[in-house]
Design an enzyme around this catalytic site. Structure first.
Site, PDB file in Angstrom:
ATOM      1  CB  CYS A 257     -78.227   1.506 -13.796  1.00 53.16           C
ATOM      2  SG  CYS A 257     -78.553  -0.263 -13.613  1.00 53.16           S
ATOM      3  CG  HIS A 304     -82.451   1.573 -12.290  1.00 54.56           C
ATOM      4  ND1 HIS A 304     -81.761   1.697 -13.473  1.00 54.56           N
ATOM      5  CD2 HIS A 304     -82.460   2.810 -11.724  1.00 54.56           C
ATOM      6  CE1 HIS A 304     -81.385   2.960 -13.623  1.00 54.56           C
ATOM      7  NE2 HIS A 304     -81.788   3.657 -12.574  1.00 54.56           N
ATOM      8  CG  HIS A 316     -80.670   7.203 -12.237  1.00 52.02           C
ATOM      9  ND1 HIS A 316     -81.716   6.392 -12.604  1.00 52.02           N
ATOM     10  CD2 HIS A 316     -81.104   8.474 -12.503  1.00 52.02           C
ATOM     11  CE1 HIS A 316     -82.738   7.112 -13.045  1.00 52.02           C
ATOM     12  NE2 HIS A 316     -82.388   8.363 -13.000  1.00 52.02           N
TER      13      HIS A 316
END
Length: 343
Positions: A257, A304, A316
């Site tokens: 990420c 995240h 993402h």
């Protein structure tokens, strides 16, 4: 006539066998009644997603420790080079004092103060104020230079030793985090392997469809980007849709990420840090209502990160087994805040 003989009693051996058989039957019946039902495909997927989140947390911590290790290694290298240079300079100063002593010897003997210095610690020597009067100005200046250089060298060696200790601790932390990651991913694989081949394929196909469809069917609205940097970063990330998530990936073939967000901003000419825990400080924090395309968005206690794309969508790299894609903010996890990178 009916027989009045008493029935034969069963032997003790037979009673024992019957009792053991009955007990085993009861135990098996109890186990069958209490055995947990096999989890469904959706339950397995939910547990696997949770493990992936935990693995991502450990990955961020690992990446942070790895970054710290690299920083420490550079600092230690610089310190060691500096210590070597300082030692050379100290040796030259001592050589100069030795030449001074030789000259005095040739002209009639070594000054007692210089002789004392050559056989003792100059710090200890200079503390003896009674001897200072016997030194010439040149001798005193030379001795003070040696003293200052020795103190500097001692400080730098102590600093290098401390950095080496920090490096050893960081390497230990790296090992622990790597084990945590491997453990979480191993459990996830075991859960997936508990499904049938057909069920596993359904999950894989679902992930692939989600990634493919996100590129052309997502309504991002017409929101203006946060900045030219944000727009450029978002466009760069969009060009990577369909590429796989990979732990530690920083592009251009795979990403985790924070690897995706770092790569995307690098294409926009802006350097941001490597991990989610540091990217939270790479700009001004903003709330959900203030988000604009290109802003960094953080979820799940900042474990995240993705890029806000507009229309409530985030671009993402989700987790192992998935691909870079758009996804609704409502399905990613607990929103924390956004960060606007201004370049």
């Amino acid at each position: 006539m009916a027989s009045h003989r008493r029935p034969k009693r069963p032997s003790r051996t037979r009673v024992t066998v019957l009792t053991a058989t009955a007990a085993a039957a009861v135990a098996l019946t109890s186990q069958a009644a209490n055995a947990a039902p096999k989890p469904t495909k959706s339950e397995v997927k939910e547990q696997v997603d949770k493990l992936y989140q935990e693995a991502e947390r450990a990955t961020n911590q690992y990446d942070g420790a790895k970054e710290n290790q690299e920083k420490l290694e550079k600092e230690i290298g610089r310190l060691q080079d500096k210590v070597a240079r300082e030692q050379d300079e100290l040796n030259e100063l001592r050589t100069g004092l030795g030449a001074m002593a030789s000259e005095q010897y040739r002209s009639g003997g070594i000054d007692a103060s210089v002789q004392l210095f050559l056989s003792a610690d100059p710090d200890d020597y200079l503390d003896k104020a009674s001897t200072l009067d016997s030194l010439s100005e040149q001798q005193l200046e030379s001795l003070k230079k040696v003293q200052a250089k020795q103190r500097t060298l001692a400080q730098e060696r102590a600093e290098a030793a401390e950095k080496l200790k920090d490096l050893a601790d960081t390497r230990t932390e790296l090992g622990k985090k790597k084990q945590q990651i491997q453990s979480k991913l191993s459990k996830a694989r075991q859960l997936l392997n508990s499904l049938t081949a057909a069920e596993r394929q359904e999950i894989a196909d679902s992930e692939a469809r989600a990634s493919r469809s996100s590129a052309g069917r997502v309504d991002l609205g017409n929101e203006a980007a946060a900045s030219k940097f944000g727009a450029a970063a978002l466009n760069a990330a969009a060009s990577q849709i369909g590429k796989p998530y990979f732990r530690g990936g920083t592009g251009p073939n795979s990403y985790d990420c924070s690897g995706l967000t770092q790569w995307a901003y690098a294409q926009a000419g802006v350097g941001i840090t490597r991990t989610t825990y540091t990217q939270v400080n790479d700009g001004a924090r903003i709330g959900m209502s203030q988000l604009k395309p290109g802003d960094l968005v953080f979820f799940n206690n900042t474990e995240h990160v993705g890029l806000y794309a507009g229309g409530g969508q985030v671009l993402h790299a989700p987790y192992p087994g998935a691909y870079v894609r758009y996804e609704s903010m409502s399905t990613i996890g607990s929103f924390q805040f956004g960060v606007r990178v201004t370049g």
